[in-house]
Design a protein around this motif. Structure first.
Motif, short mmCIF file in Angstrom:
data_model
loop_
_atom_site.label_atom_id
_atom_site.label_comp_id
_atom_site.label_asym_id
_atom_site.label_seq_id
_atom_site.Cartn_x
_atom_site.Cartn_y
_atom_site.Cartn_z
N ALA A 62 52.11 40.10 36.23
CA ALA A 62 53.00 41.35 35.45
C ALA A 62 54.09 40.91 34.81
O ALA A 62 54.44 41.83 34.03
CB ALA A 62 53.59 42.11 36.70
N GLN A 67 51.36 37.95 29.67
CA GLN A 67 50.47 38.82 29.00
C GLN A 67 49.42 38.24 27.78
O GLN A 67 49.89 37.03 27.39
CB GLN A 67 51.12 39.94 28.27
CG GLN A 67 51.91 40.70 29.45
CD GLN A 67 51.12 41.05 30.61
OE1 GLN A 67 50.07 41.69 30.78
NE2 GLN A 67 51.60 40.43 31.86
N HIS A 163 44.85 43.41 40.26
CA HIS A 163 46.23 43.56 39.61
C HIS A 163 45.83 43.55 37.93
O HIS A 163 45.10 42.68 37.49
CB HIS A 163 46.94 42.14 39.79
CG HIS A 163 47.29 42.11 41.13
ND1 HIS A 163 48.42 42.75 41.69
CD2 HIS A 163 46.91 41.42 42.19
CE1 HIS A 163 48.91 42.63 42.83
NE2 HIS A 163 47.70 41.60 43.22
N TRP A 165 45.53 43.16 34.22
CA TRP A 165 45.75 42.12 33.32
C TRP A 165 44.99 42.43 31.86
O TRP A 165 43.82 42.27 32.08
CB TRP A 165 45.60 40.87 33.89
CG TRP A 165 46.36 39.70 32.92
CD1 TRP A 165 47.56 39.37 33.01
CD2 TRP A 165 45.61 38.97 31.89
NE1 TRP A 165 47.67 38.29 32.20
CE2 TRP A 165 46.75 38.09 31.32
CE3 TRP A 165 44.55 38.65 31.44
CZ2 TRP A 165 46.53 37.06 30.33
CZ3 TRP A 165 44.23 37.81 30.39
CH2 TRP A 165 44.83 37.09 29.73
N HIS A 167 49.04 43.68 31.99
CA HIS A 167 49.62 44.66 32.84
C HIS A 167 49.76 45.92 32.43
O HIS A 167 50.32 46.12 31.55
CB HIS A 167 51.03 43.94 33.40
CG HIS A 167 52.07 44.66 34.03
ND1 HIS A 167 51.53 44.94 35.66
CD2 HIS A 167 53.13 45.45 34.07
CE1 HIS A 167 52.31 45.52 36.08
NE2 HIS A 167 53.31 45.78 35.28
N GLU A 194 53.47 43.92 42.71
CA GLU A 194 53.57 42.94 41.77
C GLU A 194 54.60 41.96 41.80
O GLU A 194 55.74 42.32 42.49
CB GLU A 194 53.50 43.71 40.42
CG GLU A 194 52.41 44.73 39.86
CD GLU A 194 51.31 43.71 39.62
OE1 GLU A 194 50.24 44.47 39.43
OE2 GLU A 194 51.09 42.55 39.66
#
Length: 220
Positions: A62, A67, A163, A165, A167, A194
């Motif tokens: 996150a 990223q 989770h 990605w 995010h 997160e």
């Protein structure tokens, strides 16, 4: 004590999940690199900055620094910057320092700040014999292959383990009129599941500062 250790390993984004993800990500990147090295034996097949990128992608997915654009753009732009500095600046000491400094500026302007990019800048600024013999592609091509494989593994693994990605920020909700308590912050952090790139204490201080500012505006 055993229960606490188990919680740290398997709890909210515990280290076990990140470790397994990094294992998968580096293995996929290494495999892709070895396939490239089969065709181009003089080129490296796995570059060290990938290890640092894997820590971010799988342990703190996150984080703004983890990223896809920072991972790919930050590393590639930094490598290009380092290579350019190497071509323009005589002497490895000065080139190394200027390469990292310039890479930070380039990543910041391109909105892709990524700490491992500093290592890529050093690789470019202190160009290896392979780069001297085969040109910039000896660094950029293996790096691009490694990063593409790592990004694919990161997307698959993070998605499969719940989770997102890249995010995705939680959808905004109506704000309550009551002042919040720290237990509310803990509950939200648990709900988000997160690891954020900011401490709980800093989040608490930020929220309270915003509340004080809003309250002051209402009094005027």
């Amino acid at each position: 004590m055993l229960a606490r250790a188990a919680s740290r390993a398997t709890g909210r984004l515990g280290w076990l999940r990140g470790s397994i993800g990094a294992l998968c990500g580096i293995a996929v990147a290494a495999l892709a690199g070895r396939l490239l090295a089969t065709a181009l034996p003089a080129f490296p097949w796995l570059l060290a900055p990938l290890g640092a990128s894997a820590v971010l992608v799988f342990a703190v997915p996150a984080s703004p620094l983890a990223q896809p654009w920072p991972v790919i753009g930050g590393n590639m732009l930094s490598a290009l910057t380092g290579l350019a500095v190497h071509a323009l600046v005589p002497g490895p000491l000065l080139a190394a320092a200027l390469g990292v400094a310039a890479a930070i500026a380039v990543m910041s302007m391109a909105r892709c700040l990524h700490p491992p990019g500093g290592a890529c800048a050093l690789l470019g600024a202190m160009a290896s014999p392979a780069v001297a013999a085969h040109g910039w592609g000896a660094l950029l091509l293996p790096l691009a292959v490694n990063l593409a494989a790592l990004a694919l593994a990161g997307w698959l693994y993070n998605t499969l383990t719940g989770h997102s990605w890249p995010h995705r920020k939680p959808a905004p909700r109506p704000e309550p009129t009551e002042r919040y308590e720290t237990s509310d912050l803990d509950a939200v952090l648990e709900e988000w599941d997160e690891v954020l790139d900011v401490s709980r204490e800093d989040l608490d201080a930020l929220i309270r500062a915003v509340e004080r500012r809003v309250a002051a505006k209402l009094v005027r």
